[in-house]
Design a protein around this motif. Structure first.
Motif, short mmCIF file in Angstrom:
data_model
loop_
_atom_site.label_atom_id
_atom_site.label_comp_id
_atom_site.label_asym_id
_atom_site.label_seq_id
_atom_site.Cartn_x
_atom_site.Cartn_y
_atom_site.Cartn_z
N TYR A 96 -4.74 -0.73 16.26
CA TYR A 96 -3.82 -0.87 17.40
C TYR A 96 -4.47 -1.67 18.53
CZ TYR A 96 -0.08 2.28 15.84
OH TYR A 96 0.99 2.82 15.18
N GLN A 99 -4.33 -5.22 17.54
CA GLN A 99 -2.95 -5.67 17.65
C GLN A 99 -2.56 -5.98 19.09
OE1 GLN A 99 -0.10 -2.76 16.25
NE2 GLN A 99 1.50 -3.62 17.56
N ASN A 100 -2.92 -5.10 20.02
CA ASN A 100 -2.58 -5.31 21.43
C ASN A 100 -3.22 -6.56 21.99
OD1 ASN A 100 -0.94 -3.03 21.63
ND2 ASN A 100 -2.65 -1.69 22.17
N SER A 190 0.26 -3.92 12.68
CA SER A 190 1.29 -2.98 13.14
C SER A 190 1.84 -2.18 11.97
CB SER A 190 2.42 -3.73 13.84
OG SER A 190 3.49 -2.86 14.15
N ALA A 193 -1.10 0.25 10.57
CA ALA A 193 -1.44 1.32 11.52
C ALA A 193 -0.29 2.28 11.70
CB ALA A 193 -1.85 0.71 12.86
N GLY A 194 0.95 1.75 11.74
CA GLY A 194 2.12 2.60 11.93
C GLY A 194 2.32 3.57 10.77
N SER A 219 -9.02 4.17 21.08
CA SER A 219 -8.58 2.84 21.50
C SER A 219 -9.31 2.38 22.75
CB SER A 219 -7.06 2.85 21.75
OG SER A 219 -6.35 3.15 20.57
N GLY A 259 4.82 2.73 23.77
CA GLY A 259 4.75 3.57 22.59
C GLY A 259 5.33 4.95 22.83
#
Length: 330
Positions: A96, A99-100, A190, A193-194, A219, A259
């Protein structure tokens, strides 16, 4: 029935607003010309994680009737006394965080409309990981929607000839390629991880806010390490919050709460409404990119691709109600 129905449409509006504002403000903040240094994307990611942890802590505090002792005992029991459960979240937390950071790279190189449509490929990656990791079965309408999705994104990314300066075209094409690669990597991360996070949630009975605190702790650590590794010199020279302004703060808040908002929305909105929210967000982003940000020139090929992607979001959720086997969260 009436309150439930109204909650559905309120949740729809909240999701559309949050998704659209995050993409547009992030794009605006990464292209805004300023005199001083631009804010560091890695710093914004770390700040968002701190805010998310703080927000979830407040929510747990309220669940414990605002008792510090009860909250402390719950956090101590569920986090410190269960190290194995905590370590499980290290993998999705790291992904995550990556990804961010990728989303900032993507929106620094792509207009909001193109980004919004292309990022819907996360439906494809999530579906594939759900099949392989969770053993879920997809219906024919869902497989058809994935074909629509791939076709739509391909059309959106289809190169368009321009009569402007060739050197500028090369720079623009290079920038778009970087943005596209960032979005594709974000879609894969995404999806994985999801699904991984969904699997963990199903194996344990902890509250969603507690899981988000655990996720946020890892994170934060990964994000801080990344910030020091890649932007250490800039941080030493001008500090962690260099280039921050009101727009940056709005981006951080929207990313931190995003989120959590989606988690709450899923309780009230079904897959069809979620697809409708995505479609509305794409249309609003396209209009604002064209009329306000002026960084997007739509073509007939783009509109055809966008229509296919919007159709895919509806089609993917079409069989969710009649299917009794399982529900896919994307």
């Amino acid at each position: 029935m009436a309150p439930s129905s109204s909650l559905k449409y309120v949740s729809l509006g909240v999701l559309v607003l949050q998704t659209t504002l995050l993409v547009l403000t992030m794009r605006y903040s990464r292209t805004l010309k300023e005199d001083g240094p631009r804010y560091l994307a890695s710093s914004a990611v770390v700040s968002a994680e701190v805010l998310k942890i703080f927000t979830c802590t407040l929510l747990i505090f309220s669940e414990n009737n605002f008792s510090l002792r009860a909250m402390y005992e719950q956090l101590n029991e569920e986090i410190l006394n269960k190290p194995v459960e905590l370590v499980k979240l290290a993998i999705p937390a790291g992904i995550y965080t990556l990804q961010n950071n990728l989303l900032y790279v993507a929106l620094s190189n792509l207009d909001a409309a193109t980004y919004q449509v292309t990022y819907q490929l996360k439906i494809l990656t999530t579906a594939l990981f759900s099949v392989s990791m969770l053993g879920k079965e997809l219906g024919c309408y869902q497989w058809l929607s994935l074909l629509f999705l791939m076709a739509g994104v391909t059309l959106v990314q289809w190169p368009v000839e321009s009569l402007s300066d060739s050197e500028q075209n090369v720079m623009s094409a290079s920038s778009q390629f970087v943005g596209l690669m960032a979005v594709l990597m974000a879609c894969v991360s995404s999806g994985f991880a999801g699904v991984y996070f969904e699997k963990i949630l199903k194996e344990a009975s902890q509250s969603l806010w507690l899981r988000n605190i655990q996720l946020g702790l890892f994170s934060f650590v990964f994000g801080f390490i990344g910030m020091v590794a890649y932007d250490g010199e800039s941080v030493k020279q001008a500090g962690i919050f260099q280039g921050y302004n009101i727009i940056t703060c709005i981006v951080v808040v929207l990313q931190a709460l995003g989120g959590l908002i989606v988690a709450v929305v899923i309780k009230y909105a079904d897959n069809i409404l979620k697809g409708f929210a995505t479609s509305l967000s794409i249309m609003v982003s396209t209009l604002i990119s064209y009329f306000l940000l002026k960084d997007f020139n739509p073509t007939s090929v783009f509109f055809l691709g966008a229509v296919l992607v919007i159709a895919a979001t509806f089609l993917y959720g079409y069989e969710q109600k009649p299917a009794s086997s399982s529900t896919n969260k994307v």
